[in-house]
Design an enzyme around this catalytic site. Sequence first.
Site, PDB file in Angstrom:
ATOM      1  N   LYS A 208       0.621  -1.132   0.030  1.00 22.62           N
ATOM      2  CA  LYS A 208      -0.120   0.091   0.145  1.00 22.62           C
ATOM      3  C   LYS A 208       1.014   1.254  -0.169  1.00 22.62           C
ATOM      4  O   LYS A 208       2.092   1.234   0.350  1.00 22.62           O
ATOM      5  CB  LYS A 208      -0.966   0.092   1.246  1.00 22.62           C
ATOM      6  CG  LYS A 208      -2.284  -0.872   0.927  1.00 22.62           C
ATOM      7  CD  LYS A 208      -3.476  -1.026   1.778  1.00 22.62           C
ATOM      8  CE  LYS A 208      -4.359  -1.852   1.214  1.00 22.62           C
ATOM      9  NZ  LYS A 208      -5.436  -2.000   2.204  1.00 22.62           N
ATOM     10  N   ARG A 242      -3.588  -9.910   4.741  1.00 24.99           N
ATOM     11  CA  ARG A 242      -4.184  -9.973   3.275  1.00 24.99           C
ATOM     12  C   ARG A 242      -2.742  -9.549   2.510  1.00 24.99           C
ATOM     13  O   ARG A 242      -2.375  -8.549   2.681  1.00 24.99           O
ATOM     14  CB  ARG A 242      -5.197  -9.044   2.836  1.00 24.99           C
ATOM     15  CG  ARG A 242      -5.603  -8.987   1.431  1.00 24.99           C
ATOM     16  CD  ARG A 242      -6.966  -8.107   1.543  1.00 24.99           C
ATOM     17  NE  ARG A 242      -7.447  -8.176   0.145  1.00 24.99           N
ATOM     18  CZ  ARG A 242      -6.833  -7.484  -0.726  1.00 24.99           C
ATOM     19  NH1 ARG A 242      -5.838  -6.519  -0.736  1.00 24.99           N
ATOM     20  NH2 ARG A 242      -7.221  -7.360  -2.277  1.00 24.99           N
TER      21      ARG A 242
HETATM   22  C1  7PJ Z   1      -7.975  -4.510   1.299  1.00 24.84           C
HETATM   23  C2  7PJ Z   1      -9.117  -5.347   0.743  1.00 24.84           C
HETATM   24  C3  7PJ Z   1      -7.803  -4.541   2.674  1.00 24.84           C
HETATM   25  C4  7PJ Z   1      -9.544  -6.118   2.769  1.00 24.84           C
HETATM   26  C5  7PJ Z   1      -8.205  -4.155  -0.931  1.00 24.84           C
HETATM   27  C6  7PJ Z   1      -5.029  -3.135  -2.166  1.00 24.84           C
HETATM   28  C7  7PJ Z   1      -6.438  -2.336  -2.419  1.00 24.84           C
HETATM   29  N1  7PJ Z   1      -9.909  -6.112   1.311  1.00 24.84           N
HETATM   30  N2  7PJ Z   1      -9.082  -5.118  -0.743  1.00 24.84           N
HETATM   31  N3  7PJ Z   1      -8.541  -5.370   3.513  1.00 24.84           N
HETATM   32  N4  7PJ Z   1      -7.406  -3.769   0.418  1.00 24.84           N
HETATM   33  N5  7PJ Z   1     -10.302  -6.779   3.689  1.00 24.84           N
HETATM   34  O1  7PJ Z   1      -5.060  -4.208  -2.205  1.00 24.84           O
HETATM   35  O2  7PJ Z   1      -4.241  -2.205  -2.008  1.00 24.84           O
HETATM   36  O3  7PJ Z   1      -6.951  -3.828   3.284  1.00 24.84           O
HETATM   37  S1  7PJ Z   1      -7.809  -3.431  -2.398  1.00 24.84           S
END
Ligand code: 7PJ
Length: 276
Positions: A208, A242
């Site tokens: 990020k 994640r």
């Molecule tokens: C997240 C997500 C997160 C959850 C994305 C990226 C943007 N789902 N989907 N948590 N981020 N639960 O991967 O930078 O932080 S998309």
Amino acid sequence: MGVLNVTPDSFSDGGGLFLRDAPDLSLIEATAQRMVAAGAAIIDVGGESTRPGAAAVSVDEELRRVMPVVERLLGLDTIVSVDTCKPAVARAALAAGCHLINDVTGLAEPAMLDAVADSSAAVCIMHMQGEPRTMQSDPSYENVVSEVAAFFVERVMACRNAGIDMARICIDPGFGFGKTMAHNLELLRNLESVRMAELPLVVGLSRKSMLGAITGRHAHERMAASVAAALLAVQNGANIVRVHDVAPTVDALKVLQAFAPVGCMESWSTAGVSGS
Ligand code: 7PJ
């Protein structure tokens, strides 16, 4: 949780899983299989980019990207998660048998609550201030930690009223979603304060922009920063991380687990470590 973006415009992996405008299913399956072998317990499939400023995707286009992938991944021995905020996409994925709906809007659409309630799947409720197109323009909170915690209480109540049992819910403070660097740091330092009952806490920091701001590196050069962030998140209480780079993250977490005081990582396990 390994991230599998099936978008031609993802900021972090640049749409490498596309072949002439369609998801390259063989490559996608091999990528997912590699993540599972490396210790991912969950594969999170996303067909809509939610990075700041990203263009919206139609229901038909998101279905076209996501559904063949979901069907393919259901043949693997892993938990299949679908990252969507669209009720029609969630319904189709749930009908196909996906195990988890990951909604970055925290089931804001009432029809999302019904779609999940009508299934037996799990759901991840993420916090976001504003909407992806504009969320980073001027995020503001009186107290980010208590506001995120209050959001979880409200959304979990909405889930329960819709018939979604607590045992099916996990929560995620949504790093970078309508948050400044200061907000993100405040949340990471006080992760336990947003926990609600026994609900598993999901944290996504991988690649990020806050890691870019700290290191000065582009998205594809943020692996070391992402691994460090995942370690911090787990030490601060995250139960699920994640991540894009599963293998190095699992290695780092195995080392953390080996050195951590007995009992302090009870709620943590990786497929590679515990076999669970
Ligand atoms: C997240 C997500 C997160 C959850 C994305 C990226 C943007 N789902 N989907 N948590 N981020 N639960 O991967 O930078 O932080 S998309």
